[in-house]
Design an enzyme around this catalytic site. Structure first.
Site, PDB file in Angstrom:
ATOM      1  N   GLU A 182      -1.832  -1.784   1.453  1.00 47.10           N
ATOM      2  CA  GLU A 182      -1.951  -3.068   2.144  1.00 47.10           C
ATOM      3  C   GLU A 182      -0.971  -3.144   3.317  1.00 47.10           C
ATOM      4  O   GLU A 182       0.101  -2.553   3.281  1.00 47.10           O
ATOM      5  CB  GLU A 182      -1.634  -4.210   1.172  1.00 47.10           C
ATOM      6  CG  GLU A 182      -2.734  -4.494   0.180  1.00 47.10           C
ATOM      7  CD  GLU A 182      -3.929  -5.179   0.822  1.00 47.10           C
ATOM      8  OE1 GLU A 182      -3.881  -6.384   1.073  1.00 47.10           O
ATOM      9  OE2 GLU A 182      -4.913  -4.469   1.093  1.00 47.10           O
ATOM     10  N   ARG A 183      -1.348  -3.897   4.322  1.00 49.25           N
ATOM     11  CA  ARG A 183      -0.410  -4.190   5.403  1.00 49.25           C
ATOM     12  C   ARG A 183       0.681  -5.129   4.886  1.00 49.25           C
ATOM     13  O   ARG A 183       0.421  -5.954   4.005  1.00 49.25           O
ATOM     14  CB  ARG A 183      -1.138  -4.837   6.584  1.00 49.25           C
ATOM     15  CG  ARG A 183      -2.201  -3.946   7.197  1.00 49.25           C
ATOM     16  CD  ARG A 183      -3.018  -4.722   8.223  1.00 49.25           C
ATOM     17  NE  ARG A 183      -4.086  -3.889   8.773  1.00 49.25           N
ATOM     18  CZ  ARG A 183      -5.293  -3.750   8.226  1.00 49.25           C
ATOM     19  NH1 ARG A 183      -5.580  -4.402   7.111  1.00 49.25           N
ATOM     20  NH2 ARG A 183      -6.206  -2.976   8.774  1.00 49.25           N
ATOM     21  N   LYS A 226     -13.692  -9.385   1.947  1.00 54.92           N
ATOM     22  CA  LYS A 226     -13.399  -8.856   0.600  1.00 54.92           C
ATOM     23  C   LYS A 226     -12.184  -9.558  -0.003  1.00 54.92           C
ATOM     24  O   LYS A 226     -12.218 -10.008  -1.155  1.00 54.92           O
ATOM     25  CB  LYS A 226     -13.130  -7.348   0.670  1.00 54.92           C
ATOM     26  CG  LYS A 226     -14.284  -6.510   1.175  1.00 54.92           C
ATOM     27  CD  LYS A 226     -13.977  -5.023   1.141  1.00 54.92           C
ATOM     28  CE  LYS A 226     -12.833  -4.652   2.053  1.00 54.92           C
ATOM     29  NZ  LYS A 226     -13.109  -4.883   3.469  1.00 54.92           N
TER      30      LYS A 226
END
Length: 477
Positions: free
Chosen positions: A203-204, A177
């Site tokens: 998000e990381r 993705k």
């Protein structure tokens, strides 16, 4: 975070304090002395921990008497009982302006990249009611909608990008993705001189850092604004960063710009709302999600649109699919708001087909003869027909072999296999991994090549010769 008040306003705000009466992780209860001091829902309260660290709360609901329950938008570590919190009498506001390009901000609009403070003096609240004026995403004032070329064959052929539309990229972890979104940013900024807003939802930290440096190395940063509500932050920050990103996009669209809004990953917006709902003690729905799931998704999605007399907001949203279950209630709620959805296949990704889009599980309302033209529409329908036939014959071929099929089915199967390979494409952002230079394929070229494959011009070539290429060979063997 909010505009600086006037002297009169400052004096008034200084008198309006509440005291903390309870802390349960990111949920904080605050009591006010006067009934007139009680803040409205979504109003921001500001205070400090005993180590002098700033803590921001957002009012979530009113309790009895003079008490309000808040969700923390920052860490509540070292917050003390009876700590004083200022009622700002305003929702979360962020700076907007040109100096945010190339910068990374958090949900409050504060710099995340250790860069200088912003100089812009224009502020906007991140929450506001939907616009009341009528609109039509199929083109301004009834005219033919404008299709934006992406240079990705699969997208342009079967999922045309119309200005003001919303496209979802659905798939489980590891299906590609984020890579598709990065390639879209690369192509649209470079080929169309567009402006982008990237919203990293849950998000990381590693992913955000990698994205920043990839955009910087590709010279894309000057055209991109980045907003992050990171995975290690409280659920309130992960939830509200969506509104921060949409506010930045709205500001650019109101200035007559066509904006691309990328959100990765929109499912984590739903997860943030689910955590908030659980923390507030609300009874979940039958599926385990928050009872307000649909309204929360719809409220955010309705703000992504064209603005009459102004620009447009075109959105690409990566959507994580839990356990690859496309019937998950959160996925269904998001899916119902989209104009197009591209479902990524784990099987295709494992076989090295990128972009790993499963055409049979994907759809687009923009693939319309009135939008893309007769020739494009005719070829796209033939593509879908051949893909469907390939899927129905695949198991039979695996059991009895291709030679046992009728001659006509053999021809269609081989051409469909070539088309599936041809829809793969080397990405510019994936050059370090594939070793192949990225290919930008104009829509007209993609239509012509697909037409030639369908017509049988390349029947003597093997399907492998069409894997990870840009254009089809100029001459058939």
């Amino acid at each position: 975070m909010s505009a600086e008040p006037t002297k009169e306003g400052a004096a008034k705000l200084e008198e309006c304090y509440g005291r903390v009466i309870g802390v349960r992780g990111p949920v904080v209860d605050v009591r006010f002395e006067k009934l007139t001091d009680i803040p409205n829902v979504y109003v921001v309260l500001e205070g400090k921990s005993f180590v002098n660290k700033r803590i921001v709360l957002q009012v979530a609901e009113h309790l009895g008497k003079n008490d309000v329950r808040c969700i923390a938008l920052s860490d509540t570590l070292n917050l003390q009982l009876n700590a004083r919190f200022l009622n700002t009498r305003a929702p979360v506001k962020i700076r907007v302006g040109e100096d945010l390009f190339g910068r990374v901000i958090n949900v409050f609009g504060q710099p995340y990249d250790n860069g200088p403070e912003f100089t812009s003096t224009e502020w906007k609240p991140i929450r506001h009611p939907p616009r009341e004026e009528p609109f039509n995403i199929k083109g301004k004032y009834g005219e033919r909608p404008e299709v934006m070329e992406t240079g990705i064959k699969f997208v342009d052929m079967l999922f045309p990008l119309v200005k003001g539309s919303k496209t979802g990229i659905l798939g489980g972890a590891g299906c590609g993705k984020s890579v598709v979104i990065l390639e879209l940013i690369n192509n649209i900024v470079k080929k169309h001189s567009g402006v982008c807003v990237f919203t990293g939802i849950g998000e990381r930290i590693r992913e955000g850092n990698d994205l920043y440096h990839e955009l910087k190395d590709a010279n894309l940063l000057p055209k991109v604004k980045l907003v992050f509500g990171q995975m290690n932050e409280p659920p309130g920050a992960r939830y509200e960063c969506v509104n921060t990103g949409i506010t930045l996009a709205e500001d650019l669209a109101e200035k007559n710009k066509d904006v691309l809004l990328f959100m990765d990953n929109f499912f984590r917006f739903v997860q943030g709302g689910q955590e908030i709902s659980t923390l507030l003690g609300r009874v979940p729905g039958e599926s385990g999600y928050q009872p307000t799931l649909s309204s929360e998704v719809n409220t955010a999605e309705e703000r992504i649109r064209s603005i009459p007399g102004g620009g447009s907001i075109t959105s690409f949203q990566a959507v994580y699919v839990p356990a690859d279950d496309m019937t998950d209630p959160a996925v269904v709620a998001i899916f119902s708001c989209l104009d197009a959805s591209m479902a990524l296949s784990r099987d295709l990704a494992q076989r090295g087909f990128f972009p790993a889009i499963d055409a049979m599980r994907s759809s687009s309302s923009n693939l319309d003869e009135r939008i893309v033209g007769t020739r494009h529409y005719r070829i796209s329908q033939k593509l879908i027909s051949l893909f469907a036939k390939y899927n129905s014959l695949k198991r039979i071929v695996q059991v009895v072999g291709l030679e046992e099929l009728p001659k006509e089915d053999q021809v269609d199967y081989k051409r469909a296999e070539k088309l599936i390979n041809f829809m793969t494409q080397p990405f510019a952002v994936a050059e370090p991994f594939t070793g192949l230079p990225g290919a930008y394929v104009p829509t007209e070229d993609a239509i012509e090549d697909c037409e030639r494959i369908i017509a049988g011009e390349f029947d003597k070539l093997t399907s492998k010769e069409f894997y990870l290429i840009g254009r089809a060979p100029r001459k058939a063997a």
